[in-house]
Design an enzyme around this catalytic site. Structure first.
Site, PDB file in Angstrom:
ATOM      1  N   GLU A 227       0.877  -1.177   0.000  1.00 23.87           N
ATOM      2  CA  GLU A 227       0.000   0.000   0.000  1.00 23.87           C
ATOM      3  C   GLU A 227       0.901   1.209   0.000  1.00 23.87           C
ATOM      4  OE1 GLU A 227      -2.664   0.956   3.261  1.00 23.87           O
ATOM      5  OE2 GLU A 227      -3.308  -1.131   3.262  1.00 23.87           O
TER       6      GLU A 227
ATOM      7  N   ASP B 110      -5.381   8.500  10.753  1.00 20.98           N
ATOM      8  CA  ASP B 110      -4.079   7.994  11.165  1.00 20.98           C
ATOM      9  C   ASP B 110      -3.685   8.452  12.554  1.00 20.98           C
ATOM     10  OD1 ASP B 110      -3.096   6.359   8.986  1.00 20.98           O
ATOM     11  OD2 ASP B 110      -3.215   8.192   7.793  1.00 20.98           O
TER      12      ASP B 110
END
Lengths: 452, 266
Positions: free
Chosen positions: B53, B64
């Site tokens: 990824e 995140d």
């Protein structure tokens, strides 16, 4: 509350017909929507459903109206400001006094609604983001009133600029968490609040401060704030027998502006004017004028105008006003701009501070620096429209929190110029900023650029 | 769903044929700089990652945690853009793994959705993971990815209703990203039962799209735990931690080896 069945006022803002936008999935034309992690969708759906049920519930409506009246002090008055208006080309200027609300700004209107909603969905903890601290203070206030745990995220940079509001929040029992990521301002505080929410969504409601963010926040916050315009429209009609020619409000995220605009949207002859923070000037790149100087994109859960670079990175905004220092804007404003129903203009730091000083000196009202942007807009527009014009300005907040910033701007510190109110002394003490001299406030030089 | 072949599903299926789960490594383009980030991705492949990824740096990475934020902030400040991401895509494809881009939506929209799909396919990318784009808002991306023959990976979460699970899985091609816990990215001491419940629920909505689990896995033991019930194990923060701690490509390679052994443990 009494034991008899509560009767909501028949003219309650929340019962009035809403604009035809957003659609069922939160889109204002091509703007709005939901751009969030899937983990938050269930919470947003729950919130939407609970809110739609609550806004027509007589028990809630009666309690909301009672708090507006007995706690906030609504309706807020209209004040005509003739000495200020002498600098507005002879136009008459009316102020909608949201600065007189409990906690000092329009923010309380929204948080009372969202705090009651939090109770209704059975959550015990609220989180909020804050820039200038006004929304954080309002949320901490409502949390104290309703016995909710409260955590406020605030950019570290803003905790320094608005130390007084940090202290107020802590006095009210809230935990203030300085955010040290990114630009350490409002946009990063919103990121942290979303991270908290996705982690603690079972126990926590996010009390969002403006008409931005994912659906249902833009529509819900608008509904809670529209009381400003609903009141003001009736008040102006009552005292003047006519509608104003223009309604002006500052726009950061844009909740006070949507709040006063909404009632007037169907009145096609009433100009709606949003004043964005122009910082050092839009042409310098150091500003917070998302509509004037930005382009459509996605930030904080919605599509709207925003300040971004060629890679789609959010660009840091700049404004003397912490409450307007945000690189995005609520999607309904972007839609009103697309429709041509509202117009948006930048006001520089200097123009705003000049209007700030002007209102202090001519009317004995210290405005929030945010609201001073709207006042500067009135000076501009009044001169364009001439003596017969009637302008309604949303004075969204009071300036107590800004005393330190204003003192530094005007050089009023104890160790510098004398503070006896003499204009020349004030001017002499100015700290070399690029603004027009305060002493010119009594002449007609407020408009210093091509911001139109 | 279209009938076009899916490179991600094929690779995950090949792992399944070996009786194991696939290892999916996340690293952002541009940390600590673009060439070093590409080196690290290649090292992840050499250590045993099946899929990489490639993260598009973004200024407001709302999903995140602090580890990825720290690295991405550096990449954003350095001006890392889609051209750098596409270079990394090519390098990963050349190293023998399947590259998939992971991007918050605004950088894609800014680049141009059709242009992104075309250029990603041309660079050898298999598709994209879009953490803040739900299928409800994705009409343009669904059309563009169909046209370019790209996979598209949406997320499901423990809070997703069955109806949303079905709709989301129906919109995915390649795999479904099951976010194991309610929260942001970051290493956790336990991945917990919620991940397995979510994977089971996702499979029950009646799809053969592979289900891969992300959020919280940091070592071979946890990878083995997740591999017992998921088609793929996604690891992000632990890889980024290797770079933040200065272990460079070698550290990334060693972590990949540990995790690759984990997904093979029976």
């Amino acid at each position: 509350m009494t034991t008899t069945a509560p009767v909501p006022p028949p003219d309650a803002s929340l019962l009035r017909p809403r604009p035809e936008w957003p659609d069922a999935t939160g889109h204002f034309g091509r703007f709005g929507g939901r751009f969030v992690p899937e983990a938050l969708i269930a919470a947003l759906d729950d919130l939407t459903e609970a809110y739609e049920a609550m806004r027509v519930d007589p028990v809630f409506l009666a309690e909301f109206e009672r708090l507006h009246r007995d706690y906030t002090g609504r309706p807020s008055p209209i004040t005509e400001v003739p000495r200020f208006a002498e600098h507005c080309g002879g136009a008459r200027v009316l102020l909608k006094r949201e600065d007189l609300n409990h906690t000092g700004s329009h923010k309380i209107n929204n948080v009372l609604g969202q705090a009651l909603l939090t109770q209704r969905i059975g959550k015990k903890r609220v989180i909020a983001e804050t820039g200038a601290g006004q929304h954080g203070v309002a949320t901490a206030t409502a949390a104290a009133l309703l016995g909710l745990e409260c955590v406020v995220y605030m950019g570290e940079e803003d905790t320094r600029r608005q130390a007084l509001n940090v202290a107020r929040m802590r006095l009210l029992g809230a935990e203030v968490i300085p955010v040290t990521t990114g630009s350490r301002t409002l946009k990063d505080a919103i990121n942290e609040a979303f991270r908290d929410w996705v982690t603690n969504v079972d126990t926590t409601n996010y009390v969002f401060g403006t008409v931005a963010g994912p659906h249902p926040f833009p529509a819900m916050v608008r509904d809670f704030q529209r009381v400003i315009g609903d009141e003001a429209r009736a008040q102006v009609l009552d005292r003047e027998g006519r509608l104003p020619d223009a309604v002006l409000a500052c726009v950061g995220g844009g909740s006070n502006a949507i709040g006063i605009f909404t009632a007037f949207v169907p009145d096609a002859d009433v100009r709606l004017v949003g004043l964005e923070a122009g910082g050092d000037g839009v042409e310098t790149g150091r500003h917070a004028s998302s509509i004037t100087g930005g382009e459509p994109g996605v930030l904080h859960g919605a599509r709207s105008y925003l300040l971004q670079d060629e890679h789609g990175q959010t660009v840091e905004s700049h404004s003397i006003s912490a409450g307007l220092d945000y690189p995005g804007v609520g999607p309904e404003h972007s839609h009103l701009h697309d429709l041509g129903r509202a117009e948006y203009r930048p006001i520089t730091d200097s123009q705003a501070m000049e209007a700030f000083a002007l209102l202090c000196r001519t009317e004995g009202i210290i405005p929030a620096i945010e609201s001073a942007h709207a006042l500067a807009g009135a000076v501009q527009l009044g001169r364009e429209l001439g003596p017969d014009a009637l302008l309604l300005v949303n004075l969204s907040g009071r300036g107590d929190k800004d005393v330190e910033t204003a003192s530094a701007w005007f050089g009023l510190g104890a160790s510098t110029a004398p503070t006896d109110g003499d204009d020349r002394a004030v001017e002499a003490g100015r700290g070399g900023d690029p603004g027009a001299p305060l002493g010119d406030a009594d002449t007609t030089t407020v408009q210093d650029g091509d911001a139109l | 769903m279209t009938a076009s072949p899916s490179r991600l599903a094929d690779r995950i299926g090949a792992a399944r044929a070996e009786g194991r789960s696939a290892l999916i490594a996340y690293l952002p383009a541009g940390y600590p700089d673009v060439p070093s980030s590409i080196e690290a991705m290649v090292a992840a492949v050499e250590g045993g990652a099946d899929v990489v990824e490639i993260g598009v740096p973004y200024s407001d990475p709302g999903m995140d945690g602090p580890t990825i934020q720290e690295a991405v902030e550096v990449a954003v400040r350095a001006g890392t853009g889609m051209a750098d991401v596409l270079a990394a895509v090519s390098a990963v494809a050349q190293a023998g793994a399947v590259p998939v881009v992971m991007s918050y939506w605004n950088p894609v929209e800014r680049y141009g959705v059709d242009r992104f799909a075309t250029d990603l396919a041309a660079a050898g990318g298999a598709g994209a993971i879009t953490p803040d784009l739900i299928p409800d808002e994705a009409a343009e991306w669904i059309a563009a990815s169909d046209a370019a023959g790209l996979d598209r990976v949406f997320l499901v979460a423990p809070s997703s209703t069955d109806a949303r699970l079905a709709a989301t899985v129906g919109a995915c091609r390649g795999f479904v990203y099951a976010a194991s816990t309610m929260g942001v990215t970051g290493t956790r001491t336990t991945v917990g039962d919620t991940a397995q419940v979510l994977v089971d629920r996702t499979r029950e909505v009646g799809s053969d799209v592979p289900v891969c689990v992300g959020l919280g896995v940091s070592n071979g033991d946890q990878a083995a735990e997740v591999a017992a019930f998921a088609d793929g194990v996604i690891v992000g923060s632990a890889y980024v931690r290797q770079l933040l701690d200065g272990h460079g490509a070698d550290g990334v390679r060693r972590l990949s080896q540990d995790l690759a052994a984990g997904v093979r443990r029976r």
